[in-house]
Design an enzyme around this catalytic site. Structure first.
Site, PDB file in Angstrom:
ATOM      1  N   GLY A  12       0.818  -1.207   0.000  1.00 40.38           N
ATOM      2  CA  GLY A  12       0.000   0.000   0.000  1.00 40.38           C
ATOM      3  C   GLY A  12       0.850   1.253   0.000  1.00 40.38           C
ATOM      4  O   GLY A  12       0.502   2.264   0.611  1.00 40.38           O
ATOM      5  N   ASN A  89       1.161  -2.486   5.311  1.00 39.81           N
ATOM      6  CA  ASN A  89       0.410  -1.241   5.443  1.00 39.81           C
ATOM      7  C   ASN A  89      -0.898  -1.231   4.645  1.00 39.81           C
ATOM      8  O   ASN A  89      -1.791  -0.439   4.946  1.00 39.81           O
ATOM      9  CB  ASN A  89       1.296  -0.071   4.989  1.00 39.81           C
ATOM     10  CG  ASN A  89       0.515   1.208   4.803  1.00 39.81           C
ATOM     11  OD1 ASN A  89       0.118   1.862   5.768  1.00 39.81           O
ATOM     12  ND2 ASN A  89       0.248   1.579   3.549  1.00 39.81           N
ATOM     13  N   TYR A 154     -13.554  -3.026   9.857  1.00 44.64           N
ATOM     14  CA  TYR A 154     -12.235  -2.408   9.949  1.00 44.64           C
ATOM     15  C   TYR A 154     -11.636  -2.613  11.346  1.00 44.64           C
ATOM     16  O   TYR A 154     -10.464  -3.003  11.480  1.00 44.64           O
ATOM     17  CB  TYR A 154     -12.351  -0.914   9.638  1.00 44.64           C
ATOM     18  CG  TYR A 154     -11.035  -0.188   9.543  1.00 44.64           C
ATOM     19  CD1 TYR A 154     -10.240  -0.298   8.406  1.00 44.64           C
ATOM     20  CD2 TYR A 154     -10.585   0.623  10.581  1.00 44.64           C
ATOM     21  CE1 TYR A 154      -9.028   0.374   8.311  1.00 44.64           C
ATOM     22  CE2 TYR A 154      -9.382   1.301  10.500  1.00 44.64           C
ATOM     23  CZ  TYR A 154      -8.605   1.173   9.362  1.00 44.64           C
ATOM     24  OH  TYR A 154      -7.412   1.832   9.275  1.00 44.64           O
ATOM     25  N   ALA A 156     -12.331  -4.940  13.514  1.00 44.47           N
ATOM     26  CA  ALA A 156     -12.015  -6.355  13.697  1.00 44.47           C
ATOM     27  C   ALA A 156     -10.731  -6.725  12.962  1.00 44.47           C
ATOM     28  O   ALA A 156      -9.896  -7.474  13.481  1.00 44.47           O
ATOM     29  CB  ALA A 156     -13.177  -7.219  13.210  1.00 44.47           C
ATOM     30  N   LYS A 158      -8.198  -4.781  12.236  1.00 46.30           N
ATOM     31  CA  LYS A 158      -7.039  -4.185  12.899  1.00 46.30           C
ATOM     32  C   LYS A 158      -6.762  -4.843  14.250  1.00 46.30           C
ATOM     33  O   LYS A 158      -5.597  -4.988  14.653  1.00 46.30           O
ATOM     34  CB  LYS A 158      -7.254  -2.683  13.064  1.00 46.30           C
ATOM     35  CG  LYS A 158      -7.300  -1.929  11.734  1.00 46.30           C
ATOM     36  CD  LYS A 158      -6.020  -2.085  10.936  1.00 46.30           C
ATOM     37  CE  LYS A 158      -5.991  -1.247   9.679  1.00 46.30           C
ATOM     38  NZ  LYS A 158      -4.733  -1.351   8.928  1.00 46.30           N
TER      39      LYS A 158
END
Length: 246
Positions: A12, A89, A154, A156, A158
């Site tokens: 990314g 990332n 999101y 969950a 992370k």
């Protein structure tokens, strides 16, 4: 920080925080495999890094697919000669309240944000274990610890990164590989700058330091964790959030 000549893969890295991380590592003399789903963005980042005097290779690939990840690592290792540092990332958002969240939006966020860390880390460990040295840095988020309405997928993903970081750190410490995470708070990027002013004002009230972070703030933490100076740090989460979560 004695990083000159090492090789890194940053996923990314076409723009935003990923590009800032790639630039910060390049400033320390690290050669970079710039991975992004958008090849034009990846090439733009690679050109910036090359102008700084390091080797950079732009790679187009889907880090949520195992075949693609293998091709990415094969190409970068062939071009640069190896991989010493991996920065996971890559990430996306598909926000909605739980009852309105589509299953495909849940799956895509988990795949890109969490499964990619699993797949890329597997490939990195293969190369790093042979040398008995390596640095893996995963980009988590403050919402992994606080949660955030509308971001069940999101948050969950992370939070999963944090658990994966700790487990991988324990499994490969004996091979000289450290695995840590950086958890950014509210970081000003092109995406967040588009938020309404009233939303940004409310967010600012939750940050004790009274200001938003920059991609460079995150990048600085990554560079430290990638360095020999952080050799006795593993399985940890460095929070870069201005005190938003303590």
């Amino acid at each position: 920080m004695e990083l000159k000549g090492q090789n890194a893969i940053v996923t990314g890295a076409g723009r935003g925080i990923g590009r800032a991380i790639a630039e910060a590592l390049a400033a320390e003399g690290v050669n970079i495999g710039v991975v992004d789903l958008n090849i034009d963005d990846a090439k733009e980042t690679a050109d910036i890094l090359t102008s700084k005097g390091v080797k950079a290779v732009a790679v187009n690939g889907d880090v949520s697919k195992s075949d693609s990840v293998k091709e990415i690592f094969d190409k970068v290792i062939k071009e640069l000669g190896g991989v010493d540092i991996l920065v996971n990332n890559a990430g996306i958002t598909r926000d909605a309240l739980l009852l309105r969240m589509k299953e495909e939006d849940w799956d895509s966020v988990i795949d890109v944000n969490l499964k990619s860390v699993f797949l890329c880390s597997k490939e990195a460990v293969k190369a790093m274990a042979k040398k008995r040295y390596g640095r893996i840095i995963n980009i988590a988020s403050v919402v992994a610890f606080t949660g955030n309405p509308g971001q069940a997928n999101y948050s969950a993903s992370k939070a999963g990164i944090v658990g994966l970081t700790k487990t991988t750190a324990k499994e490969y410490a004996s091979r000289g590989i450290t695995v840590n995470a950086v958890a950014p708070g509210f970081i000003m990027t092109a995406m967040t700058e588009k938020l309404p002013e009233n939303v940004k004002e409310e967010m600012l009230k939750t940050i004790p330091l009274g200001k938003f972070g920059t991609p460079e703030d995150v990048a600085n933490a990554v560079v430290f964790l990638a360095s020999p100076e952080a050799g006795y740090i593993t399985g940890q989460v460095i929070h870069v959030n201005g005190g938003m979560y303590m």
